[in-house]
Design an enzyme around this catalytic site. Structure first.
Site, PDB file in Angstrom:
ATOM      1  N   LEU A  63      -7.789   6.144   1.579  1.00  0.00           N
ATOM      2  CA  LEU A  63      -7.848   7.250   0.620  1.00  0.00           C
ATOM      3  C   LEU A  63      -6.545   7.439  -0.159  1.00  0.00           C
ATOM      4  O   LEU A  63      -6.440   8.361  -0.957  1.00  0.00           O
ATOM      5  CB  LEU A  63      -8.183   8.558   1.352  1.00  0.00           C
ATOM      6  N   ARG A  64      -5.584   6.548   0.094  1.00  0.00           N
ATOM      7  CA  ARG A  64      -4.301   6.728  -0.581  1.00  0.00           C
ATOM      8  C   ARG A  64      -4.451   6.595  -2.096  1.00  0.00           C
ATOM      9  O   ARG A  64      -3.765   7.267  -2.859  1.00  0.00           O
ATOM     10  CB  ARG A  64      -3.274   5.732  -0.038  1.00  0.00           C
ATOM     11  N   GLY A  65      -5.357   5.731  -2.556  1.00  0.00           N
ATOM     12  CA  GLY A  65      -5.586   5.579  -3.993  1.00  0.00           C
ATOM     13  C   GLY A  65      -6.095   6.866  -4.622  1.00  0.00           C
ATOM     14  O   GLY A  65      -5.647   7.269  -5.710  1.00  0.00           O
TER      15      GLY A  65
ATOM     16  N   VAL B  48      -3.059   9.486  -4.587  1.00  0.00           N
ATOM     17  CA  VAL B  48      -2.015   9.172  -5.558  1.00  0.00           C
ATOM     18  C   VAL B  48      -2.495   9.422  -6.983  1.00  0.00           C
ATOM     19  O   VAL B  48      -1.752   9.957  -7.820  1.00  0.00           O
ATOM     20  CB  VAL B  48      -1.540   7.714  -5.387  1.00  0.00           C
TER      21      VAL B  48
ATOM     22  N   ASP C  92       0.817  -1.209   0.000  1.00  0.00           N
ATOM     23  CA  ASP C  92       0.000   0.000   0.000  1.00  0.00           C
ATOM     24  C   ASP C  92       0.853   1.262   0.000  1.00  0.00           C
ATOM     25  O   ASP C  92       0.387   2.343  -0.382  1.00  0.00           O
ATOM     26  CB  ASP C  92      -0.934  -0.009   1.213  1.00  0.00           C
TER      27      ASP C  92
END
Length: 245
Positions: free
Chosen positions: A183-185, A188, A102
């Site tokens: 929420l990293r997707g 990014v 991740d």
């Protein structure tokens, strides 16, 4: 760029007491490790999926906080450890821990070249490199300098690139409908789309920019289904066109 070998010890990665100074001068001094050398640079791990768990934990801590803290023999030192983490590996040899997977912003899938003409070109280029490495590098100097200037210009231009609210909502909708955790997707994908627009010299992100980057930003964040035969990147692309159409 700093290479992190698979067999590295935790002391080599994090840093440790400088034994030479301790013996010769009688003082406690800190000897920086690979994380200190990689600060504001690139940390590269080959076969990252085979990395020992204790080193994975070290990378996770540093990647999350941007700092590395070392406590040895009465010495406690913290130093910045902000780096770009790049890893390569063969998934068939072992899966990467989800926590570390991740942390990778983007995932590029590399496959065997099938086009015969391109394979011949690669073989010829390799033979030319083996024959004269210096001449081979010199032949690509102009292209490398042009790319370097393009990237440098894009970095200075990046802060002025804008992405419309409507596009941001659609990106988050794709992530939501694909059941991407966290929420990293979303973050990014927004950053990658803006970076691509800057590289192309544009002030506004387009749907085409998002279509280019979103499979690489999300494919490794999807929950794995052992019965699913479709490539995760294709699933992301299908959902993108469904939401953006």
């Amino acid at each position: 760029m700093v290479d992190l070998p698979l067999g590295a010890t935790e002391d080599r990665v994090c840093g440790t007491i400088d034994i030479e100074k301790a013996l010769t001068e009688g003082v406690k001094a800190f000897e920086p490790g690979l994380l200190a050398k990689a600060n504001r640079g690139i940390l590269y791990v080959d076969e990252v999926n085979l990395l020992d768990d204790h080193l994975v934990d070290v990378l996770l801590d540093s990647a999350a906080s941007g700092w590395n803290t070392v406590e040895r023999e009465g010495i406690s030192i913290s130093h910045p450890a902000r780096f770009i983490l790049i890893g390569s590996g063969n998934p068939e040899e072992g899966e990467l821990r989800p926590q570390l997977l991740d942390r990778f912003g983007m995932h590029a899938q590399v496959g065997t070249v099938r086009d015969a003409e391109l394979r011949v070109k690669i073989v010829e280029e390799r033979a030319r490199f083996d024959k004269n490495p210096k001449e081979f590098r010199k032949s690509y100097t102009a292209e490398q300098e042009k790319l370097q200037q393009q990237i440098s210009s894009a970095r200075s231009f990046l802060s002025s690139v804008q992405i419309d609210h409507d596009l941001k909502v659609k990106i988050s909708k794709v992530c939501s409908e694909l059941n991407v955790d966290g929420l990293r997707g979303d973050i990014v994908t927004n950053r990658a789309a803006k970076a691509l627009a800057a590289l192309k010299g544009r002030e506004h992100v387009t749907a085409e920019d998002i279509a280019t980057v979103i499979p690489n930003c999300l494919r490794h964040r999807l929950r794995k289904d052992p019965l699913e035969s479709i490539d995760s990147g294709l699933l992301v692309s299908e959902k993108f066109y469904e939401v953006f159409s």
